[in-house]
Design an enzyme around this catalytic site. Structure first.
Site, mmCIF file in Angstrom:
data_model
loop_
_atom_site.group_PDB
_atom_site.id
_atom_site.type_symbol
_atom_site.label_atom_id
_atom_site.label_comp_id
_atom_site.label_asym_id
_atom_site.label_seq_id
_atom_site.Cartn_x
_atom_site.Cartn_y
_atom_site.Cartn_z
ATOM 1 C CE LYS A 132 -3.950 -2.199 0.273
ATOM 2 N NZ LYS A 132 -3.404 -3.506 -0.116
ATOM 3 C CG ASP A 133 -0.115 4.308 -2.780
ATOM 4 O OD1 ASP A 133 0.671 4.721 -3.643
ATOM 5 O OD2 ASP A 133 -1.125 3.627 -3.027
ATOM 6 N NE ARG A 134 7.508 6.362 2.151
ATOM 7 C CZ ARG A 134 8.323 5.845 3.062
ATOM 8 N NH1 ARG A 134 8.239 6.253 4.327
ATOM 9 N NH2 ARG A 134 9.214 4.942 2.733
#
Length: 323
Positions: A80-82
């Site tokens: 998942k995105d930071r």
């Protein structure tokens, strides 16, 4: 040799709306839904964690430290995105049921037990809520575009996250695959390089078909997935395509031959991926100056591939400006 993300052709007019998104982490929210129910008992702790400002690998290392286990004892179903607010699941091979110590801006939402570790791709869907700042353009046409995308879908590109900041992962993957002799690296890095290489070739084929307006149309010799045209995830074995479709893919990959032979000799079997992404339950709540999207995607599909078909959106929180 690589195709920069911003240069990949769009299937729809790009200048419909100009705006921004991800100026704050709260503008990009994703909730991971697994494709199974926890057993409630077993050797693995199963934790649903909300995070912001951290990538998935950060959390995996933090969990390993907190439970005092090797990093390999921690698993997850997808990255998942930071720069987002994300909720995702992790498993930890441990007898402990202690609440782990996590970095700031991270918290445990649910904790139970499971009979086995999480495996990659064990995701039913990812549910997104994304706020776009619509700075200028044609809002009514934006509404019409939403309806068009609901009906037709968008090109199923691998997103820019796969290729790293400024595409840096592409150069690393090329050095590994084409280097002779191939250097010894960790299993994690090897898997990343192979994923980047296959994604690059797939995007090249899809871009070729978007330019030719055939990305959503099955051609002679096509291999369909759920009735939709597909592109190659390169590996060992003959392509299942034939006729017009085979010739088109050969043409699209003409500049990528240096990548193809190594991918055929590292143990990967050639697979296929749909060229078309159909978001589930796409809806937009729009007011003056902004729109909030809600939709769900399957594993391995990218929200940024949908957003780029709605207009040109900069990402001020990441210091990124789109053409």
């Amino acid at each position: 040799m690589s195709t920069p993300w911003q240069d990949l052709p769009r299937a729809h007019e790009a200048t419909l709306v100009v705006g921004s998104f991800r100026s704050r982490a709260e503008d990009f929210c994703v909730d991971e839904v697994l494709d199974f129910l926890p057993t409630g008992s077993g050797e693995h702790a199963l934790l649903r964690i909300e995070k912001r400002g951290h990538n998935t690998e950060d959390l995996a290392h933090a969990l390993a430290r907190s439970f005092d286990v090797p990093r390999m004892a921690v698993s997850f179903a997808g990255r998942k995105d930071r720069h987002a607010v994300t909720r995702q699941w992790f498993s930890v091979h441990t007898p402990s049921d202690a609440v782990p110590t996590l970095p700031s801006d991270c918290s445990v939402l649910e904790q139970t037990r499971h009979a086995r570790k999480l495996r990659r791709g064990e995701i039913r869907r990812n549910e997104f809520r994304i706020r776009l700042q619509l700075l200028e353009g044609h809002p009514r046409r934006f509404d019409a575009r939403i309806e068009d995308l609901k009906a037709r879908g968008v090109p199923n590109y691998f997103g820019e996250q796969r290729f790293g900041h400024d595409g840096a992962n592409v150069g690393r993957a090329y050095d590994f695959l084409v280097g002779n002799p191939r250097r010894r690296i960790s299993a994690f890095d090897k898997g990343l390089h192979l994923s980047v290489a296959r994604s690059l070739l797939f995007n090249a084929v899809l871009a070729h078909r978007v330019r030719g307006a055939t990305w959503e149309t099955s051609l002679p010799g096509e291999v369909e997935i759920d009735g939709l045209p597909s592109g190659p995830l390169w590996g060992r074995g003959r392509s299942a395509t034939a006729s017009c479709c085979a010739a088109l893919e050969t043409e699209a990959l003409r500049d990528y031959r240096a990548w193809m032979s190594p991918l055929e000799h590292v143990g990967l079997v050639q697979e296929r991926r749909s060229l078309v992404l159909h978001p589930q339950g796409l809806a937009a709540d729009r007011a003056q100056g902004w729109a909030e999207l809600s939709f769900a995607l399957g594993p391995g599909q990218y929200a940024t591939s949908l957003i780029r078909e709605l207009g040109c959106f900069s990402e001020p929180g990441l210091g990124v400006t789109r053409p």
